[in-house]
Design a protein around this motif. Structure first.
Motif, PDB file in Angstrom:
ATOM      1  N   GLU A 163       0.857  -1.195   0.000  1.00 28.89           N
ATOM      2  CA  GLU A 163       0.000   0.000   0.000  1.00 28.89           C
ATOM      3  C   GLU A 163       0.885   1.235   0.000  1.00 28.89           C
TER       4      GLU A 163
ATOM      5  N   LEU B 109       2.441   4.463   1.667  1.00 33.58           N
ATOM      6  CA  LEU B 109       2.745   4.859   3.036  1.00 33.58           C
ATOM      7  C   LEU B 109       3.141   6.332   3.019  1.00 33.58           C
TER       8      LEU B 109
ATOM      9  N   VAL C 290      10.091  -0.282   9.181  1.00 35.29           N
ATOM     10  CA  VAL C 290       9.406  -0.183   7.889  1.00 35.29           C
ATOM     11  C   VAL C 290       8.430  -1.342   7.718  1.00 35.29           C
TER      12      VAL C 290
ATOM     13  N   ALA D 265       6.949  -2.918  10.085  1.00 36.57           N
ATOM     14  CA  ALA D 265       5.822  -2.607  10.975  1.00 36.57           C
ATOM     15  C   ALA D 265       4.895  -1.606  10.301  1.00 36.57           C
ATOM     16  N   GLY D 266       5.476  -0.574   9.713  1.00 39.56           N
ATOM     17  CA  GLY D 266       4.684   0.474   9.068  1.00 39.56           C
ATOM     18  C   GLY D 266       3.818  -0.071   7.944  1.00 39.56           C
ATOM     19  N   LEU D 267       4.317  -1.095   7.276  1.00 35.15           N
ATOM     20  CA  LEU D 267       3.580  -1.684   6.149  1.00 35.15           C
ATOM     21  C   LEU D 267       2.658  -2.819   6.595  1.00 35.15           C
ATOM     22  N   GLY D 268       2.664  -3.121   7.884  1.00 32.81           N
ATOM     23  CA  GLY D 268       1.786  -4.177   8.385  1.00 32.81           C
ATOM     24  C   GLY D 268       2.299  -5.579   8.084  1.00 32.81           C
TER      25      GLY D 268
END
Lengths: 391, 391
Positions: A24, A26, A145, A147-150
């Motif tokens: 997705e 970010l 990173v 984590a940020g992207l799931g």
């Protein structure tokens, strides 16, 4: 190596076995990086302290919320760092340049350009972009990173398993008190710690006497259970010959290297059976450790799937040499050095002492390579030190 | 930190809480570092290839054995690397300079000096000597020394426990799909990985809304269970004020620092309750990570009992700057840089991009500090890069 799944909080230091592609955009929405007022940048053009722009406050953005309002010409919306910039606005003016006249009017004393202080929805990562590449060893920010992207589970290479065999009739377990002529088993511990430091998994197989059958059985066990086998102790002609005989006795074993032109570390043997590399390392700890730093660290990185050798090279620290060092030509000399802070640069101070001593390694911060084609290095010369990695 | 006992094979990266004193001489007996013949050095004086010394072979030293024979004038005893030098002998001539005439006679073609190729009983460590100092962080070779001395259990400092709280109404668990305006909880993961990398133990306490009571309860829990508490998320004026209010509400809490003249990382707060330090970190991951690298790494080292800061400083790599960088005076700027191999030196290439982006940190190999008293750095200037440590 094969692959395995690591949960996000266990990925530090692991090596990616595939590219990470951003699922997705970010951050996914326009986000302010400052506290202030979201406005139309155009409305601030020409604004100065003596001639501020007056804007009407039409609301406030709640953190984590989609703002319900739209910012029209002449309007401003209060916003905090990390908040979503409302529709209509194309910039955020910092609170430092805003002066509240009354509840609904703000004075803006500085012009902003369009998109100023705003992160666009795909500024960090665009959907479909390769974020981290296969072969990359993850650092704390890389974990962030993910984590940020799931990405809560990551496919990584399995850690290489290293079978460690310590040989020699004179070697006894560390728990025992050596009689004269005997020494404790140092190499199992240094090599195991070395593996851990280099993100591999040590599998110590224990002590082995200078005995053909026992060494053969332990080597076979190592080949079965591990991805590489390290046998330390073959420094003397006799034990080296024994190790070679054992290699020869195992079908499909190919001797690749029998002695390397380096000092210390000359009696190193490299063989392979199929895809499994077998190393015969010197018995002297100091020599074995030099071979480990010089050959086995990059070997483990490669075996573990790491493609970022450049990164590893950055453990090479430029320094100035404190004194002349002589060196025999025809072999690469690895000199133990201490790094001392000089005037804006590092000073590399050679540590002398018999190569069999461990104490010299304890005093050292790294190794200095003297090329086989030179006869030494001069005091004051600029050199590059391979600094020991610390975990 | 308190102390705990670590078994030898778990000591890598741990910090000694006391000096390690050698309980005995190491190696404890005269030991040869080469294969060859143990002789009286005097017997080889003047020996050359054209005029070799002829010596009588009176036996062979078994590995790990105390030799039963004594070497008299004119005699030689066969010995392998690591073997115990027999009484009477005071040196070992390498096998390369020995020629076997018959079963009992060896021709020595080179003179050796007394003690040549022999490690003395206390050459590595003397009984009672301080081998490793309190506050030293153990590397693989240090673990080897402990093994050599028979130290199978080591008293080390307990790892600092770091409570991590991630705040913000816009922050959601990594498992969830963010709606517009929301972001996943990156900081819990970066800061946890950072702690692991710096040999501390992360204790993630989870997410906290921008709510006085919830933050207060989580901070109290952190103070109870950990050695330091890190709260990330207070970048905006509102959340920073909330954090400050929570600090004030807890009796005995002392505010030490409220804002630091660095960029990024300005809104950092430092407080303490008793001996426990509490850090309020910026919410932006990139800013939080800069504060972590610059302040929290040395803080954790100190908290963990490490006294070897010099070692840590060696992660500073000299490099040449690839281009001009402007910098506002009055604050220290920390610029993310890439390290590229130049011609015999490292080139530091600044990575530009909005400070709120994580992607810039992923591309970076380290940080470059621009002092608050300078207005920038020039292309070609020699600089020092704080390289990110990799585990």
């Amino acid at each position: 190596m094969g692959e395995e799944i690591a949960p996000l909080d266990k990925t530090l230091g692991r090596v990616l076995s595939g590219d990470i592609v951003s699922p997705e955009d970010l951050p996914g929405f326009p986000r302010t990086v400052v506290d202030g007022y979201a406005i139309r940048a155009k409305d601030s053009f020409g604004a100065t302290e003596s001639l501020p722009a007056l804007l009407e406050i039409v609301g406030e953005v709640g953190m984590g919320q989609v703002p319900s309002m739209t910012v029209a010409a002449g309007q401003a919306v209060k916003i905090s760092t990390g908040g979503m910039v409302p529709k209509g606005a194309d910039g955020v003016v910092m609170v430092e340049y805003c002066h509240l006249m009354d509840q609904t009017t703000v004075e803006v004393s500085r012009a902003i350009s369009p998109q100023e202080n705003v992160i666009q929805p795909d500024d960090d990562f665009k959907k479909g972009a390769v974020v981290l590449r296969k072969g990359w060893k993850l650092r704390s920010q890389d974990v962030g990173v993910l984590a940020g992207l799931g990405v809560t589970e990551v496919t990584v290479y399995r850690k290489p398993r290293v079978a460690i065999i310590s040989t020699g009739d004179e070697v006894i377990p560390v728990q025992e008190k050596p009689k004269p002529g005997q020494v404790r088993d140092i190499n199992t511990y240094t090599l195991s710690a070395f593996c851990t430091k280099e993100s591999a998994e040590p599998v110590p197989l224990g002590l082995c006497r200078d005995d053909f059958e026992q060494l053969r059985n332990m080597l076979l066990k190592g080949l079965e259970t591990a991805d590489t086998v390290w046998i330390s102790g073959g420094s003397s002609v006799g034990t080296r010959d024994l190790t070679l005989k054992v290699f020869e006795s195992i079908e499909g074993t190919e001797l690749l290297v029998h002695g390397i032109s380096i000092s210390p570390g000359k009696p190193t043997i490299i063989a392979r059976k199929g895809a499994t590399a077998v190393f015969g390392l010197p018995g002297h700890t100091a020599s074995a450790m030099v071979v480990a730093e010089v050959f086995l660290a990059p070997f483990l990185a490669r075996l573990g799937g790491e493609t970022t050798f450049g990164q590893r090279l950055q453990n090479r620290v430029p320094a100035r040499l404190s004194r002349n060092i002589e060196s025999a030509s025809g072999r690469d000399d690895f000199i133990r050095v201490r790094l001392i802070q000089g005037d804006g640069e590092w000073i590399a101070e050679p540590i002398f002492g018999k190569s069999g001593l461990i104490s010299t390694l304890v005093e050292a911060d790294g190794l200095l390579r003297i090329d086989r084609n030179t006869e030494g290095l001069y005091q004051g010369q600029q050199v590059e030190v391979m600094k020991f990695k610390q975990i």
